[in-house]
Design a protein around this motif. Structure first.
Motif, PDB file in Angstrom:
ATOM      1  N   ALA A   1       0.897  -1.127  -0.018  1.00 47.08           N
ATOM      2  CA  ALA A   1      -0.105   0.147  -0.025  1.00 47.08           C
ATOM      3  C   ALA A   1       0.880   1.148  -0.038  1.00 47.08           C
ATOM      4  CB  ALA A   1      -1.227   0.160   1.223  1.00 47.08           C
ATOM      5  N   ALA A   2       1.780   1.219   0.647  1.00 46.58           N
ATOM      6  CA  ALA A   2       2.855   2.412   0.796  1.00 46.58           C
ATOM      7  C   ALA A   2       3.468   2.565  -0.541  1.00 46.58           C
ATOM      8  CB  ALA A   2       3.749   2.159   2.101  1.00 46.58           C
ATOM      9  N   MET A   3       3.918   1.328  -0.869  1.00 48.13           N
ATOM     10  CA  MET A   3       4.663   1.654  -2.398  1.00 48.13           C
ATOM     11  C   MET A   3       3.820   2.161  -3.354  1.00 48.13           C
ATOM     12  SD  MET A   3       7.300  -1.632  -2.123  1.00 48.13           S
ATOM     13  CE  MET A   3       8.211  -1.188  -3.735  1.00 48.13           C
ATOM     14  N   THR A   4       2.559   1.655  -3.322  1.00 54.21           N
ATOM     15  CA  THR A   4       1.586   1.987  -4.463  1.00 54.21           C
ATOM     16  C   THR A   4       1.518   3.619  -4.517  1.00 54.21           C
ATOM     17  OG1 THR A   4       0.348  -0.167  -4.357  1.00 54.21           O
ATOM     18  CG2 THR A   4      -0.679   1.654  -5.393  1.00 54.21           C
ATOM     19  N   VAL A   5       1.018   4.020  -3.072  1.00 49.98           N
ATOM     20  CA  VAL A   5       0.573   5.403  -3.138  1.00 49.98           C
ATOM     21  C   VAL A   5       1.882   6.247  -3.580  1.00 49.98           C
ATOM     22  CG1 VAL A   5       0.262   7.327  -1.641  1.00 49.98           C
ATOM     23  CG2 VAL A   5      -0.853   5.086  -1.311  1.00 49.98           C
TER      24      VAL A   5
ATOM     25  N   TYR B   1      14.127   6.199  -3.737  1.00 50.16           N
ATOM     26  CA  TYR B   1      13.922   6.876  -2.229  1.00 50.16           C
ATOM     27  C   TYR B   1      12.713   6.555  -1.811  1.00 50.16           C
ATOM     28  CZ  TYR B   1      17.878   8.909  -5.124  1.00 50.16           C
ATOM     29  OH  TYR B   1      18.945   9.245  -5.722  1.00 50.16           O
ATOM     30  N   THR B   2      11.717   6.658  -2.546  1.00 46.36           N
ATOM     31  CA  THR B   2      10.297   6.294  -2.010  1.00 46.36           C
ATOM     32  C   THR B   2      10.207   4.917  -1.314  1.00 46.36           C
ATOM     33  OG1 THR B   2       9.366   6.021  -4.166  1.00 46.36           O
ATOM     34  CG2 THR B   2       9.407   7.920  -3.060  1.00 46.36           C
ATOM     35  N   ALA B   3      10.935   3.913  -2.184  1.00 42.17           N
ATOM     36  CA  ALA B   3      10.793   2.551  -1.733  1.00 42.17           C
ATOM     37  C   ALA B   3      11.419   2.223  -0.583  1.00 42.17           C
ATOM     38  CB  ALA B   3      11.425   1.493  -2.988  1.00 42.17           C
ATOM     39  N   ALA B   4      12.660   3.185  -0.341  1.00 42.62           N
ATOM     40  CA  ALA B   4      13.296   2.818   0.908  1.00 42.62           C
ATOM     41  C   ALA B   4      12.539   3.250   2.086  1.00 42.62           C
ATOM     42  CB  ALA B   4      14.716   3.792   0.863  1.00 42.62           C
ATOM     43  N   GLY B   5      11.746   4.277   1.986  1.00 44.38           N
ATOM     44  CA  GLY B   5      10.914   4.535   3.064  1.00 44.38           C
ATOM     45  C   GLY B   5       9.470   3.608   3.172  1.00 44.38           C
ATOM     46  N   ALA B   6       9.212   3.258   2.014  1.00 45.29           N
ATOM     47  CA  ALA B   6       7.851   2.556   2.003  1.00 45.29           C
ATOM     48  C   ALA B   6       7.966   1.037   2.646  1.00 45.29           C
ATOM     49  CB  ALA B   6       7.211   2.360   0.661  1.00 45.29           C
TER      50      ALA B   6
ATOM     51  N   LEU C   1      12.209  12.579   0.091  1.00 42.51           N
ATOM     52  CA  LEU C   1      11.571  11.524  -0.148  1.00 42.51           C
ATOM     53  C   LEU C   1      11.496  10.319   0.724  1.00 42.51           C
ATOM     54  CD1 LEU C   1      12.227  11.809  -3.897  1.00 42.51           C
ATOM     55  CD2 LEU C   1       9.977  12.451  -3.037  1.00 42.51           C
ATOM     56  N   VAL C   2      12.581  10.033   1.083  1.00 41.97           N
ATOM     57  CA  VAL C   2      12.781   8.629   1.924  1.00 41.97           C
ATOM     58  C   VAL C   2      11.814   9.043   3.190  1.00 41.97           C
ATOM     59  CG1 VAL C   2      14.373   7.084   3.306  1.00 41.97           C
ATOM     60  CG2 VAL C   2      15.042   8.257   1.208  1.00 41.97           C
ATOM     61  N   LEU C   3      12.047  10.247   3.836  1.00 43.25           N
ATOM     62  CA  LEU C   3      11.223  10.173   4.955  1.00 43.25           C
ATOM     63  C   LEU C   3       9.707  10.512   4.772  1.00 43.25           C
ATOM     64  CD1 LEU C   3      11.384  11.237   8.094  1.00 43.25           C
ATOM     65  CD2 LEU C   3      11.617  13.597   7.329  1.00 43.25           C
ATOM     66  N   ALA C   4       9.247  11.002   3.784  1.00 44.74           N
ATOM     67  CA  ALA C   4       7.833  11.248   3.450  1.00 44.74           C
ATOM     68  C   ALA C   4       7.375   9.894   3.218  1.00 44.74           C
ATOM     69  CB  ALA C   4       7.630  12.046   2.220  1.00 44.74           C
ATOM     70  N   ALA C   5       7.883   9.019   2.427  1.00 47.05           N
ATOM     71  CA  ALA C   5       7.452   7.537   2.099  1.00 47.05           C
ATOM     72  C   ALA C   5       7.598   6.855   3.551  1.00 47.05           C
ATOM     73  CB  ALA C   5       8.271   6.955   1.126  1.00 47.05           C
ATOM     74  N   GLY C   6       8.535   6.952   4.423  1.00 48.77           N
ATOM     75  CA  GLY C   6       8.420   6.511   5.704  1.00 48.77           C
ATOM     76  C   GLY C   6       7.373   6.762   6.550  1.00 48.77           C
ATOM     77  N   ALA C   7       7.088   7.979   6.516  1.00 48.06           N
ATOM     78  CA  ALA C   7       5.887   8.489   7.193  1.00 48.06           C
ATOM     79  C   ALA C   7       4.569   8.029   6.989  1.00 48.06           C
ATOM     80  CB  ALA C   7       5.761  10.173   7.294  1.00 48.06           C
ATOM     81  N   LEU C   8       4.424   7.812   5.484  1.00 48.06           N
ATOM     82  CA  LEU C   8       3.340   7.065   5.009  1.00 48.06           C
ATOM     83  C   LEU C   8       3.400   5.588   5.239  1.00 48.06           C
ATOM     84  CD1 LEU C   8       0.845   7.013   3.016  1.00 48.06           C
ATOM     85  CD2 LEU C   8       2.619   6.261   1.018  1.00 48.06           C
ATOM     86  N   ALA C   9       4.554   5.159   5.481  1.00 51.58           N
ATOM     87  CA  ALA C   9       4.484   3.619   5.998  1.00 51.58           C
ATOM     88  C   ALA C   9       4.177   3.650   7.329  1.00 51.58           C
ATOM     89  CB  ALA C   9       5.827   3.010   5.656  1.00 51.58           C
ATOM     90  N   TRP C  10       4.478   4.516   8.205  1.00 53.30           N
ATOM     91  CA  TRP C  10       4.105   4.560   9.706  1.00 53.30           C
ATOM     92  C   TRP C  10       2.691   4.752   9.677  1.00 53.30           C
ATOM     93  CZ3 TRP C  10       1.587   7.563  12.968  1.00 53.30           C
ATOM     94  CH2 TRP C  10       1.820   7.453  14.431  1.00 53.30           C
ATOM     95  N   LEU C  11       1.965   5.526   8.838  1.00 52.45           N
ATOM     96  CA  LEU C  11       0.410   5.779   8.911  1.00 52.45           C
ATOM     97  C   LEU C  11      -0.084   4.502   8.645  1.00 52.45           C
ATOM     98  CD1 LEU C  11       0.155   9.202   7.523  1.00 52.45           C
ATOM     99  CD2 LEU C  11      -0.423   8.670   9.862  1.00 52.45           C
ATOM    100  N   VAL C  12       0.340   3.818   7.621  1.00 49.68           N
ATOM    101  CA  VAL C  12       0.014   2.425   7.123  1.00 49.68           C
ATOM    102  C   VAL C  12      -0.204   1.452   8.294  1.00 49.68           C
ATOM    103  CG1 VAL C  12       0.029   0.469   5.554  1.00 49.68           C
ATOM    104  CG2 VAL C  12       0.202   2.907   4.666  1.00 49.68           C
ATOM    105  N   CYS C  13       0.995   1.587   8.861  1.00 54.46           N
ATOM    106  CA  CYS C  13       1.206   0.375   9.925  1.00 54.46           C
ATOM    107  C   CYS C  13       0.217   0.647  11.173  1.00 54.46           C
ATOM    108  CB  CYS C  13       2.576   0.468  10.531  1.00 54.46           C
ATOM    109  SG  CYS C  13       3.708  -0.250   9.186  1.00 54.46           S
ATOM    110  N   MET C  14      -0.114   2.082  11.396  1.00 52.98           N
ATOM    111  CA  MET C  14      -0.963   2.276  12.551  1.00 52.98           C
ATOM    112  C   MET C  14      -2.267   2.386  12.149  1.00 52.98           C
ATOM    113  SD  MET C  14       1.440   2.470  14.697  1.00 52.98           S
ATOM    114  CE  MET C  14       0.116   2.720  16.163  1.00 52.98           C
TER     115      MET C  14
END
Length: 443
Positions: free
Chosen positions: A38-42, A58-63, A159-172
């Motif tokens: 989901a994070a990678m798709t967005v 960069y986005t994949a690293a965070g996702a 970009l890494v941080l933004a995708a990582g924040a998205l990953a955090w939201l998906v996990c929560m």
């Protein structure tokens, strides 16, 4: 009077039977698989809309941070995933700055290997759980070899941080549907493993990763590989808790990579249909890897290998023959270097860790037994005492298993370990019985 000599270390046989046997699927694999997807798709859809799929690394690293923490209660999960995101940003930051300052490939291999060693020790100390340090090492090592300008680094890290924040939201996100969340899994406490000081059991593992990954990367460069970071990642992934497990992982990775390269070759025409097809193939492989990884590592590698190659295509198509040849060469080099370093850098402290774990377990059992001997009903200290004893027994079993599979290890106190485990389980059972009876007696 002469001191009695210590028993000599002995080498262990390295087994072949059962290495490819499939186990049951992980019961909750869809959680990490579809969270990361989901994070990678967005992220990928956004990049597609902007026409900048070349930034997908960069986005994949965070996702991919969305793979972590799904077995933890929500409060712990929030801290765990946040820590993984920050660790990813830090590792990628070091890689990008290094890549922008030097083009010396041997130096970049050395730096990538040192970062991989730190990531391994931190993941072991925190007991992060699957997928451990491998994903972090993959994205970080790759970033060391991405052409970079220093002025672009802040934007790429954003970009890494933004995708990582998205990953955090998906996990929560499940907290909104199931606010009480999972109960979590009992894990050993920090104990002797998490102490990052001289004499720590983490240091031999870190030394193995640093030496093996460096040797693998330099050997890949010497053989003309254009992707030496694959050898670094392979060596880092081979190192497990002991030599026997490292040998098993090495065999499984070779088999999985061979089949994965065949799968990549079969999927290559599909990925060349366009950017959307490329993204869909990468997502399907990522979900597939999580679905089968728990059954056996080699089976998961069948999906991980083409996924890594497909992610490399996001920045532009590469000749298939060169990619396959480099990947196969780097796999063999990484496995060989990893096994060689396992044989040379032995973990002689594994037996010492067993002794320390025995002491922890005995102390925890004595404290719990004191509570049982008290005349008063079980008070609020019963729960912490039980958890301390349970964790100490888990730590003891883990230490014994690690030492039993280590090469050139002196004979272990197997009878003492078994006796301490039996005694500890008896005290745990008595504590559970007394705790259950306490409310009835109070009523």
């Amino acid at each position: 009077m002469a001191k009695p000599s210590r028993p000599l270390p002995r080498p262990l046989p390295l087994p072949l039977r059962g290495l490819l046997r499939l186990g049951p699927a992980a019961p909750h694999w869809p959680r990490p698989a579809f969270s990361a997807a989901a994070a990678m798709t967005v992220a990928d859809v956004t990049l597609l809309a902007l026409g900048r799929l070349d930034l997908a690394l960069y986005t994949a690293a965070g996702a991919l941070c969305a793979l972590y923490g799904h077995d933890r209660p929500y409060a712990v999960r929030a801290r765990t995933v946040a820590g993984v995101v920050l660790g990813t940003v830090a590792g990628v930051g070091v890689a990008l700055v290094s890549a922008s300052l030097t083009g010396c490939a041997p130096l970049l291999v050395l730096l990538a290997s040192l970062v991989a060693a730190v990531q391994r020790m931190l993941c072991d100390a925190s007991r992060i759980g699957p997928p451990g340090n491998v994903v972090l090492t993959f994205v970080t090592s790759t970033a060391f070899f991405v052409p970079q300008r220093l002025g672009d680094v802040p934007g790429h890290l954003a970009l890494v941080l933004a995708a990582g924040a998205l990953a955090w939201l998906v996990c929560m996100a499940p907290a909104f549907v199931r606010p009480h969340g999972p109960a979590g899994t009992l894990r050993p406490g920090p104990g002797v493993l998490a102490r990052l000081r001289p004499g720590s059991p983490l240091l031999p593992v870190g030394a193995r990763v640093a030496a093996g990954a460096t040797l693998a990367g330099w050997a890949a460069l010497a053989l003309g590989s254009a992707h030496p970071y694959w050898a670094v990642v392979t060596a880092a992934a081979v190192f497990q808790a002991n030599t026997t497990l490292s040998w098993q992982r090495a065999v499984q990775r070779v088999v999985g990579n061979v089949l994965g390269l065949l799968l990549f070759t079969a999927l290559l025409p599909l990925t060349r249909l366009g950017a959307v097809a490329l993204v869909l193939v990468a997502l399907a492989l990522q979900v597939g890897a999580e679905a089968v990884m728990a059954r056996n590592y080699w089976l998961g590698s069948v999906c991980v290998t083409p996924m890594a190659l497909v992610l490399g295509e996001f920045g532009g198509a590469h000749p298939a023959g060169g990619l396959v040849a480099d990947r196969w060469t780097d796999t063999l080099v990484g496995v060989a270097a990893g096994l060689l370093v396992c044989a040379l850098v032995t973990n002689r402290r594994a037996a010492d860790r067993v002794e320390s774990a025995l002491g922890h377990a005995a102390a925890a059992r004595a404290a719990a037994a004191d509570l049982l001997g008290a005349a008063a009903p079980m008070g609020p200290g019963a729960g912490p005492a039980r958890d301390r004893l349970a964790r100490a027994l888990l730590e003891l079993r883990e230490a014994a298993d690690v030492a039993a599979g280590e090469w050139w290890q002196r004979p272990l106190p197997g009878e003492r370990v078994a006796a301490e485990e039996r005694a500890g389980r008896r005290v745990l059972a008595a504590l559970d019985e007394r705790t259950a009876a306490a409310p009835a007696a109070a009523g």
